[in-house]
Design a protein around this motif. Sequence first.
Motif, mmCIF file in Angstrom:
data_model
loop_
_atom_site.group_PDB
_atom_site.id
_atom_site.type_symbol
_atom_site.label_atom_id
_atom_site.label_comp_id
_atom_site.label_asym_id
_atom_site.label_seq_id
_atom_site.Cartn_x
_atom_site.Cartn_y
_atom_site.Cartn_z
ATOM 1 N N ARG A 1 52.490 38.144 42.390
ATOM 2 C CA ARG A 1 53.692 37.400 42.014
ATOM 3 C C ARG A 1 54.948 38.245 42.234
ATOM 4 O O ARG A 1 55.939 37.761 42.790
ATOM 5 C CB ARG A 1 53.595 36.968 40.559
ATOM 6 N N GLU B 1 53.980 38.587 30.797
ATOM 7 C CA GLU B 1 52.998 37.617 30.297
ATOM 8 C C GLU B 1 51.840 37.435 31.269
ATOM 9 O O GLU B 1 50.678 37.303 30.847
ATOM 10 C CB GLU B 1 53.681 36.273 30.009
ATOM 11 N N LEU B 2 52.125 37.427 32.564
ATOM 12 C CA LEU B 2 51.040 37.341 33.546
ATOM 13 C C LEU B 2 50.104 38.534 33.406
ATOM 14 O O LEU B 2 48.874 38.392 33.476
ATOM 15 C CB LEU B 2 51.608 37.295 34.969
ATOM 16 N N ASP B 3 50.666 39.705 33.196
ATOM 17 C CA ASP B 3 49.863 40.921 33.074
ATOM 18 C C ASP B 3 49.161 40.978 31.725
ATOM 19 O O ASP B 3 48.081 41.574 31.612
ATOM 20 C CB ASP B 3 50.758 42.151 33.262
ATOM 21 N N GLU C 1 58.225 37.004 32.469
ATOM 22 C CA GLU C 1 57.142 36.274 33.138
ATOM 23 C C GLU C 1 56.065 37.245 33.628
ATOM 24 O O GLU C 1 54.860 37.001 33.437
ATOM 25 C CB GLU C 1 57.695 35.491 34.323
ATOM 26 N N HIS D 1 44.034 32.836 36.546
ATOM 27 C CA HIS D 1 45.238 33.610 36.246
ATOM 28 C C HIS D 1 45.887 34.117 37.534
ATOM 29 O O HIS D 1 45.214 34.654 38.415
ATOM 30 C CB HIS D 1 44.892 34.803 35.348
ATOM 31 N N LEU D 2 47.200 33.958 37.614
ATOM 32 C CA LEU D 2 47.981 34.451 38.747
ATOM 33 C C LEU D 2 48.116 35.965 38.644
ATOM 34 O O LEU D 2 48.478 36.489 37.591
ATOM 35 C CB LEU D 2 49.361 33.800 38.721
ATOM 36 N N ASP D 3 47.816 36.669 39.741
ATOM 37 C CA ASP D 3 47.920 38.121 39.707
ATOM 38 C C ASP D 3 49.384 38.542 39.617
ATOM 39 O O ASP D 3 50.205 38.117 40.440
ATOM 40 C CB ASP D 3 47.285 38.723 40.962
ATOM 41 N N PRO D 4 49.734 39.384 38.650
ATOM 42 C CA PRO D 4 51.142 39.776 38.484
ATOM 43 C C PRO D 4 51.700 40.565 39.666
ATOM 44 O O PRO D 4 52.875 40.410 40.021
ATOM 45 C CB PRO D 4 51.151 40.604 37.196
ATOM 46 N N VAL E 1 45.023 32.742 41.874
ATOM 47 C CA VAL E 1 44.604 32.006 40.670
ATOM 48 C C VAL E 1 43.114 31.658 40.740
ATOM 49 O O VAL E 1 42.407 31.665 39.718
ATOM 50 C CB VAL E 1 45.451 30.720 40.508
#
Length: 209
Positions: free
Chosen positions: A195, A28-30, A25, A189-192, A170
């Motif tokens: 997260r 993929e976020l990054d 996960e 986009h959610l910052d990795p 986000v």
Amino acid sequence: MGCTAEGLATALRAAAGVVAEHRAELIELDRAIGDADHGENLHRGFTAILAALDAGTPATPGAVAKLAATTLISKVGGAAGPLYGTAFLRAATKIGDAGELDVPLLVEALKAALEGVQARGKAVEGDATMVDALLPAVAAAEAAADGGADPAAVLTAAADAADKGAESTVDLVARKGRASYLGERAVGHLDPGARSTALLLRAFAEAAR
């Protein structure tokens, strides 16, 4: 009742398990806004922490935190190693030689970790970084401690606030790191890093229970 060296080691082991579980996960976020290495880098770092702990748990919570710090700094590339390493190092310094991590010292350690991250990364609230998870987490931990919460409740409050803080990234335009190069395209986009901060705090909270 506070957290002993063994307790903090248990929390780090739990965190390593959570990092392994969410490795893909975080990658993929990054990948969406960075260079896709955050999940792999953290996984490498926490795997190394496990190996270091297997070789022997240090005698005090501060020494355990310092072990985590030096391991992350030496084993992890990208931004994650220096930032998380600095967070643990500042926390270790604040804890010092105390034999137990009680609530006031836990809160001070969290504040020191935040200060270390901000000093190293030069990020402030709203930059769409891990600071957006860590800043509200520390504030929530302080409020919970002031209300008489035990360590597990303090960490749970921190984790809850970190979850909300991470989600807030986000809607932000990133102003630090590789994501900042995308400008408005980073929105959505959610910052990795935010997260992973929330994931680690949740792991610590669950371990404290």
